[in-house]
Design a protein around this motif. Structure first.
Motif, short mmCIF file in Angstrom:
data_model
loop_
_atom_site.label_atom_id
_atom_site.label_comp_id
_atom_site.label_asym_id
_atom_site.label_seq_id
_atom_site.Cartn_x
_atom_site.Cartn_y
_atom_site.Cartn_z
N UNK A 1 0.81 -1.21 0.00
CA UNK A 1 0.00 0.00 0.00
C UNK A 1 0.84 1.26 0.00
N UNK A 2 1.93 1.25 0.76
CA UNK A 2 2.83 2.41 0.81
C UNK A 2 3.47 2.65 -0.55
N UNK A 3 3.99 1.57 -1.15
CA UNK A 3 4.62 1.71 -2.47
C UNK A 3 3.59 2.18 -3.50
N UNK A 4 2.39 1.59 -3.45
CA UNK A 4 1.34 1.95 -4.41
C UNK A 4 0.87 3.38 -4.21
N UNK A 5 0.96 3.91 -3.00
CA UNK A 5 0.59 5.31 -2.75
C UNK A 5 1.70 6.27 -3.18
N UNK A 6 2.94 5.84 -3.07
CA UNK A 6 4.06 6.71 -3.42
C UNK A 6 4.25 6.83 -4.93
N UNK A 7 4.05 5.73 -5.66
CA UNK A 7 4.35 5.77 -7.10
C UNK A 7 3.52 6.77 -7.89
N UNK A 8 2.21 6.94 -7.64
CA UNK A 8 1.52 7.98 -8.42
C UNK A 8 1.98 9.39 -8.05
N UNK A 9 2.42 9.58 -6.81
CA UNK A 9 2.94 10.89 -6.41
C UNK A 9 4.24 11.17 -7.17
N UNK B 1 -6.78 17.46 -9.53
CA UNK B 1 -7.06 16.47 -8.50
C UNK B 1 -6.09 16.66 -7.34
N UNK B 2 -6.57 16.42 -6.14
CA UNK B 2 -5.69 16.48 -4.98
C UNK B 2 -4.88 15.19 -4.94
N UNK B 3 -3.60 15.27 -5.28
CA UNK B 3 -2.76 14.08 -5.41
C UNK B 3 -2.61 13.34 -4.09
N UNK B 4 -2.59 14.06 -2.98
CA UNK B 4 -2.44 13.39 -1.69
C UNK B 4 -3.67 12.55 -1.35
N UNK B 5 -4.86 13.09 -1.63
CA UNK B 5 -6.09 12.33 -1.39
C UNK B 5 -6.14 11.11 -2.31
N UNK B 6 -5.80 11.30 -3.58
CA UNK B 6 -5.81 10.19 -4.54
C UNK B 6 -4.80 9.12 -4.13
N UNK B 7 -3.60 9.54 -3.76
CA UNK B 7 -2.56 8.59 -3.36
C UNK B 7 -2.96 7.83 -2.10
N UNK B 8 -3.57 8.51 -1.15
CA UNK B 8 -4.02 7.85 0.07
C UNK B 8 -5.10 6.82 -0.25
N UNK B 9 -6.04 7.17 -1.11
CA UNK B 9 -7.10 6.22 -1.49
C UNK B 9 -6.52 5.01 -2.20
N UNK B 10 -5.58 5.24 -3.12
CA UNK B 10 -4.92 4.14 -3.84
C UNK B 10 -4.16 3.25 -2.86
N UNK B 11 -3.42 3.86 -1.95
CA UNK B 11 -2.64 3.10 -0.97
C UNK B 11 -3.51 2.26 -0.04
N UNK B 12 -4.60 2.85 0.45
CA UNK B 12 -5.50 2.12 1.35
C UNK B 12 -6.20 0.97 0.63
N UNK C 1 -0.09 8.62 -12.19
CA UNK C 1 0.30 9.86 -11.52
C UNK C 1 0.58 10.98 -12.51
N UNK C 2 1.22 10.64 -13.63
CA UNK C 2 1.48 11.64 -14.66
C UNK C 2 0.14 12.16 -15.19
#
Length: 184
Positions: free
Chosen positions: A32-40, A118-129, A110-111
């Protein structure tokens, strides 16, 4: 995006000796952490990285998953005494490499997110969770599958990883072919 991570997690869970919920959660957290970081990372790279990521992401994922899958298959065909000693947990770095291999496509996502409001932090958190949940469930499902098929669970897990990598490669190739036809 979490489906390939889920499939890899089933294979990881099947190759462990009776994984506990804590190991499933640990694996889910890493993925989840890796999946949240990669789109960022993809979002931050923006347009400059898009052509490279889109051209090679499927090959990078395929090669990494192929190598990991072949490694698991080889270990599955090892001597019986090796199989009796299935690990209770995977190494941190093996999980990170597998997570990276299944989340490379998230760089391209992410690109794409960089070009829409879009709020990238919200999107990344949703993807990670979502990924953490799917992977945790995948490891526990892999535990049940591993108990059913016994010592060949690692072989199955290796084929699952190779299948996921092949599917990523196939989907990208199919999408590229369709794009080329539409562009004509």
């Amino acid at each position: 995006m979490s489906t390939d991570a889920f499939a890899a997690a089933v294979g990881k869970g099947a190759s462990l000796h009776n994984p506990r919920l804590s190991e499933a959660l640990r694996t889910g957290l890493i993925f989840g952490t890796v999946e949240a970081i990669t789109p960022v990372i993809g979002w931050a790279a923006g347009l400059a990285a898009a052509p490279f990521v889109q051209q090679w992401d499927h090959w990078i994922a395929f090669v990494l998953l192929l190598i990991l899958g072949l490694r698991m298959i080889r270990a599955g065909f090892g001597a019986p005494e090796e199989e009796a000693e299935k690990p209770c947990r995977h190494s941190f770095w093996l999980l990170v490499i597998t997570a990276i291999a299944t989340s490379i496509d998230a760089l391209a996502v992410g690109v794409g997110l960089a070009f829409i409001n879009v709020n990238i932090l919200t999107a990344a958190l949703a993807i990670g969770l979502a990924t953490m949940t799917m992977v945790t469930l995948g490891v526990m499902l892999g535990r049940a599958i591993g108990a059913l098929i016994g010592k060949r669970a690692e072989i199955l897990g290796g084929f699952v990883l190779i299948g996921v990598g092949s599917l990523i490669l196939y989907e990208h190739t199919t999408a590229s072919t369709v794009s080329a036809w539409v562009g004509l």
